[in-house]
Design an enzyme around this catalytic site. Structure first.
Site, PDB file in Angstrom:
ATOM      1  N   GLY A  68     -13.918  -3.216   1.079  1.00  0.00           N
ATOM      2  CA  GLY A  68     -14.070  -4.489   1.006  1.00  0.00           C
ATOM      3  C   GLY A  68     -13.888  -5.174  -0.284  1.00  0.00           C
ATOM      4  N   THR A  99     -15.537  -1.457   5.651  1.00  0.00           N
ATOM      5  CA  THR A  99     -14.978  -0.565   4.755  1.00  0.00           C
ATOM      6  C   THR A  99     -13.779  -1.010   3.825  1.00  0.00           C
ATOM      7  OG1 THR A  99     -13.739   0.733   6.200  1.00  0.00           O
ATOM      8  CG2 THR A  99     -16.015   1.327   6.022  1.00  0.00           C
ATOM      9  N   SER A 141     -11.103  -5.592  -1.981  1.00  0.00           N
ATOM     10  CA  SER A 141      -9.741  -6.087  -2.301  1.00  0.00           C
ATOM     11  C   SER A 141      -8.972  -6.507  -0.972  1.00  0.00           C
ATOM     12  CB  SER A 141      -9.044  -5.457  -3.360  1.00  0.00           C
ATOM     13  OG  SER A 141      -8.624  -4.318  -2.907  1.00  0.00           O
ATOM     14  N   GLY A 142      -7.864  -7.353  -1.242  1.00  0.00           N
ATOM     15  CA  GLY A 142      -6.839  -7.139  -0.156  1.00  0.00           C
ATOM     16  C   GLY A 142      -7.358  -7.748   1.268  1.00  0.00           C
ATOM     17  N   TYR A 174       1.257   8.668   6.253  1.00  0.00           N
ATOM     18  CA  TYR A 174       0.998   7.265   6.461  1.00  0.00           C
ATOM     19  C   TYR A 174       1.062   6.902   7.621  1.00  0.00           C
ATOM     20  CZ  TYR A 174      -0.121   2.538   5.516  1.00  0.00           C
ATOM     21  OH  TYR A 174      -0.756   1.094   5.736  1.00  0.00           O
TER      22      TYR A 174
END
Length: 255
Positions: free
Chosen positions: A14, A12, A16-17, A153
């Protein structure tokens, strides 16, 4: 190495990064890969950049905070390959503000994606996940060390690491291993948005004993290890990928 030949992996977030780098790594190791993202244009661009044969990759527009989207994702995956061998629950968001400035909307957004989204990604994947499979959850170095502007976060990431422990115990009878990774300062799009100035980046790098930001590929290598048979006796653990950020004080700032 071809540790994932003919295996099917869901990633999930997917586009970028770390998610994108993991998709690239697993495709290179022989996997069939499902990637998700919330934006169709970004998904299509990611598929083009990955350059895999069309039969090796499936891109599904899905928001992990949406139960309907997750149901659709699993139906598409089942139709395409019939099963999963591994899941990388990677999709996540960040709101970085002092606690006094966090709104209820901020709280709901972070928890819906980072905690609820991770839980239900795994929950809804379980009927497709083969016995002996693997789940890797993307947590964060901030679950190990306080960061003043990351209260919600960090709490969401601590929650999903605890899921790695509890789901690791829950799913052990099926031989399914569940672990988390805790990246440090990794040079991603999300990091760049949270670190807008060169001075802020320099301060971050100064905290890292190895003296640099990490790369998405560093995390991809760790995810590939935990999802592979090389980690067959590892479950309920957290692998920190941070250049020493959490556990060490750089020599340059010791006084």
């Amino acid at each position: 190495m071809k540790r994932f030949t003919n295996k099917t992996v869901l990633i999930t977030g997917g586009t970028s990064g770390m998610g994108f780098a993991t998709a690239q790594r697993l495709l290179d190791e022989g996997a069939y890969v499902v990637i998700t993202g919330r934006d169709r244009t970004r998904l299509d661009a990611a598929v083009a950049r990955l350059g895999a044969a069309p039969e090796r990759i499936l891109a599904v527009r899905a928001d992990v905070a949406s139960q309907a989207d997750l149901d659709h994702l699993m139906r598409r995956t089942e139709t395409w390959r019939g099963h999963l061998d591994a899941v990388f629950a990677n999709a996540g968001v960040g709101v970085f503000k002092p606690a006094a400035e966090i709104t209820e909307a901020d709280f709901d957004h972070v928890v819906d994606v980072n905690f609820k989204g991770v839980f239900f990604t795994v929950h809804k994947a379980l009927p497709l996940l083969r016995d002996g499979g693997a789940v890797v959850i993307n947590a964060s170095w901030t679950l190990h060390r306080g960061l003043s502007v990351a209260s919600v976060y960090s709490a969401s990431k601590a929650a999903v690491h605890n899921l790695a422990r509890t789901l690791g115990a829950d799913l052990a009878p099926r031989g399914i291993r569940v672990n988390s990774v805790s990246p440090g300062y990794i040079d991603t799009e999300m990091y760049r948005k949270a670190t807008p100035t060169p001075d802020a980046e320099a301060r971050n790098v100064a905290e890292v004993p190895l003296g640099s930001l990490g790369h998405p590929g560093d995390v991809a290598a760790a995810v590939a290890f935990l999802a592979s048979d090389d980690a067959a006796y590892i479950t309920g653990q957290d692998l920190v990928i941070d250049g020493g950020l959490v556990g060490s004080v750089p020599a340059a700032i010791q006084g």
